[in-house]
Enzyme design. Structure first.
Site, PDB file in Angstrom:
ATOM      1  N   PHE A 172     -13.124  -3.204  -0.223  1.00 15.39           N
ATOM      2  CA  PHE A 172     -13.973  -2.330  -1.038  1.00 15.39           C
ATOM      3  C   PHE A 172     -15.395  -2.272  -0.465  1.00 15.39           C
ATOM      4  O   PHE A 172     -16.373  -2.474  -1.196  1.00 15.39           O
ATOM      5  CB  PHE A 172     -14.013  -2.794  -2.500  1.00 15.39           C
ATOM      6  CG  PHE A 172     -12.699  -2.707  -3.217  1.00 15.39           C
ATOM      7  CD1 PHE A 172     -11.887  -1.601  -3.083  1.00 15.39           C
ATOM      8  CD2 PHE A 172     -12.279  -3.754  -4.037  1.00 15.39           C
ATOM      9  CE1 PHE A 172     -10.675  -1.520  -3.753  1.00 15.39           C
ATOM     10  CE2 PHE A 172     -11.070  -3.680  -4.708  1.00 15.39           C
ATOM     11  CZ  PHE A 172     -10.266  -2.568  -4.562  1.00 15.39           C
ATOM     12  N   PRO A 173     -15.549  -1.974   0.835  1.00 10.22           N
ATOM     13  CA  PRO A 173     -16.893  -1.973   1.419  1.00 10.22           C
ATOM     14  C   PRO A 173     -17.775  -0.831   0.926  1.00 10.22           C
ATOM     15  O   PRO A 173     -18.989  -0.864   1.130  1.00 10.22           O
ATOM     16  CB  PRO A 173     -16.619  -1.822   2.918  1.00 10.22           C
ATOM     17  CG  PRO A 173     -15.317  -1.098   2.996  1.00 10.22           C
ATOM     18  CD  PRO A 173     -14.516  -1.620   1.824  1.00 10.22           C
ATOM     19  N   LEU A 174     -17.162   0.168   0.263  1.00  8.09           N
ATOM     20  CA  LEU A 174     -17.949   1.302  -0.237  1.00  8.09           C
ATOM     21  C   LEU A 174     -17.957   1.369  -1.758  1.00  8.09           C
ATOM     22  O   LEU A 174     -18.017   2.441  -2.358  1.00  8.09           O
ATOM     23  CB  LEU A 174     -17.427   2.609   0.363  1.00  8.09           C
ATOM     24  CG  LEU A 174     -17.701   2.768   1.863  1.00  8.09           C
ATOM     25  CD1 LEU A 174     -17.090   4.055   2.401  1.00  8.09           C
ATOM     26  CD2 LEU A 174     -19.202   2.743   2.148  1.00  8.09           C
ATOM     27  N   GLY A 221     -15.731   0.161  -4.221  1.00 14.11           N
ATOM     28  CA  GLY A 221     -14.568   0.193  -5.101  1.00 14.11           C
ATOM     29  C   GLY A 221     -14.412  -1.138  -5.817  1.00 14.11           C
ATOM     30  O   GLY A 221     -15.215  -2.052  -5.674  1.00 14.11           O
ATOM     31  N   TYR A 273       0.857  -1.189   0.000  1.00  8.84           N
ATOM     32  CA  TYR A 273       0.000   0.000   0.000  1.00  8.84           C
ATOM     33  C   TYR A 273       0.892   1.237   0.000  1.00  8.84           C
ATOM     34  O   TYR A 273       1.442   1.629   1.038  1.00  8.84           O
ATOM     35  CB  TYR A 273      -0.892   0.039   1.235  1.00  8.84           C
ATOM     36  CG  TYR A 273      -2.064  -0.914   1.232  1.00  8.84           C
ATOM     37  CD1 TYR A 273      -2.364  -1.714   0.133  1.00  8.84           C
ATOM     38  CD2 TYR A 273      -2.885  -1.018   2.345  1.00  8.84           C
ATOM     39  CE1 TYR A 273      -3.437  -2.583   0.147  1.00  8.84           C
ATOM     40  CE2 TYR A 273      -3.964  -1.883   2.371  1.00  8.84           C
ATOM     41  CZ  TYR A 273      -4.236  -2.662   1.268  1.00  8.84           C
ATOM     42  OH  TYR A 273      -5.302  -3.525   1.301  1.00  8.84           O
ATOM     43  N   THR A 295     -17.311  -2.744  -8.327  1.00  9.56           N
ATOM     44  CA  THR A 295     -18.643  -3.135  -7.864  1.00  9.56           C
ATOM     45  C   THR A 295     -19.280  -1.928  -7.183  1.00  9.56           C
ATOM     46  O   THR A 295     -19.156  -1.757  -5.975  1.00  9.56           O
ATOM     47  CB  THR A 295     -18.571  -4.315  -6.878  1.00  9.56           C
ATOM     48  OG1 THR A 295     -17.821  -5.370  -7.476  1.00  9.56           O
ATOM     49  CG2 THR A 295     -19.967  -4.828  -6.543  1.00  9.56           C
ATOM     50  N   PRO A 296     -19.952  -1.060  -7.944  1.00  8.24           N
ATOM     51  CA  PRO A 296     -20.490   0.179  -7.355  1.00  8.24           C
ATOM     52  C   PRO A 296     -21.638  -0.099  -6.400  1.00  8.24           C
ATOM     53  O   PRO A 296     -22.323  -1.125  -6.483  1.00  8.24           O
ATOM     54  CB  PRO A 296     -20.975   0.961  -8.578  1.00  8.24           C
ATOM     55  CG  PRO A 296     -21.248  -0.088  -9.610  1.00  8.24           C
ATOM     56  CD  PRO A 296     -20.225  -1.154  -9.388  1.00  8.24           C
ATOM     57  N   LEU A 297     -21.834   0.830  -5.478  1.00  3.25           N
ATOM     58  CA  LEU A 297     -22.951   0.728  -4.551  1.00  3.25           C
ATOM     59  C   LEU A 297     -24.273   0.971  -5.269  1.00  3.25           C
ATOM     60  O   LEU A 297     -24.328   1.677  -6.281  1.00  3.25           O
ATOM     61  CB  LEU A 297     -22.790   1.768  -3.436  1.00  3.25           C
ATOM     62  CG  LEU A 297     -21.624   1.594  -2.467  1.00  3.25           C
ATOM     63  CD1 LEU A 297     -21.578   2.787  -1.516  1.00  3.25           C
ATOM     64  CD2 LEU A 297     -21.732   0.293  -1.685  1.00  3.25           C
TER      65      LEU A 297
END
Length: 280
Positions: A207-209, A211, A60, A214-216
């Site tokens: 990517f919980p939001l 990313g 990272y 896979t959009p919300l």
């Protein structure tokens, strides 16, 4: 009422809403590098707001801005109870992106590099991150996971996890050594999540939001958010935590405003009606 803490490995009590360090250096994989000092400020504010679970990795970062060095600069000497999780496996390719994969012989060096960068004698949680940016599955992970199990036996690692794995790889790892956490991209993987919940293993979606391609579902989230005077990100995080007591959320950001918005989701209460609407 959503339970706010989780017992990782049976001996580390952490808040279920933590912080992911991936976006400290850049907002997107190919975006501009953020200022080093901004990441320092975000990390310190996260801990002030109650974060005691930080998810990071040696890959990272970009150029002089490296997440592990920022974590050490911002937070060492580390406060009691702070849990730092890291991942090993990916190797940077020619363009600096983590497109390669470490062999079993290379894993010890990666763990030792993380120990030095973070200024630690032992890592709280180390995931074996399998494969690239595509979905999990197909390859054996036993030999590589056995290397991490040896490092755990030597005292360099406290707990082990696996990342980007399918059910067969998860079972393969558990046959080698105890697994305390799974970090996969959340996509309604009910079977693996149920296994984790039954065994007291943390399930940590990356990517919980939205990313990672896979959009919300902003339309559905937006309706509930408007009713609660919240943001779509806050509703998404609150719904994730409500999904299972084994889920840990690690939203990442390099912005102080977004950090405070994300962490405020821990106090958002969703009704049964809200959850039913969100789950369709």
């Amino acid at each position: 009422m959503t339970i706010k803490t989780f017992s990782l490995g049976g001996d580390l009590t952490i808040n279920r809403l933590g912080f992911g360090a991936m976006r400290l250096a850049t907002g997107t994989f190919d975006g501009p590098t953020r200022a080093h000092e901004t990441g320092i400020a975000v990390l310190r504010r996260a801990v002030e707001l109650g974060v005691n679970h930080i998810d990071t990795a040696g890959f990272y970062g970009r150029e002089a801005v490296q997440a592990n060095e920022q974590i050490r600069t911002a937070l060492a000497p580390y406060p009691a109870g702070l849990v730092i999780a890291t991942k090993v496996g990916p190797l940077p390719g020619p363009n600096g992106m983590p497109s390669g994969q470490a062999t079993p012989d290379q894993l010890r060096g990666l763990v030792e590099t993380d120990l030095r960068a973070l200024g630690l004698d032992r890592l709280d949680l180390v995931y074996l991150r399998v494969g690239g940016m595509t979905g999990p599955g197909g390859e054996s992970i036993a030999e590589r996971f056995a290397v991490l199990a040896e490092l755990r036996a030597e005292g360099l690692i406290r707990h082990l996890g696996v990342s980007n794995v399918d059910a067969a790889q998860f079972a393969e790892a558990r046959a080698v050594a105890p697994v305390t956490a799974v970090q996969n991209q959340y996509a309604d993987d009910h079977g693996l999540l149920a296994e984790c919940e039954a065994a007291g293993i943390a399930y940590v979606p990356y990517f919980p939001l939205g990313g990672g391609g896979t959009p919300l579902d902003t339309e559905r989230l937006g309706k509930v958010a408007a009713r609660l005077s919240a943001t779509t990100a806050q509703v998404a995080l609150a719904a994730l935590l409500a999904r299972s007591p084994s889920i840990l959320a690690i939203p990442g950001t390099g912005s102080l405003d977004h950090l405070e918005e994300n962490l405020a989701a821990g106090d958002l209460v969703l009704s049964d009606e809200d959850l039913s609407e969100l789950r369709g």
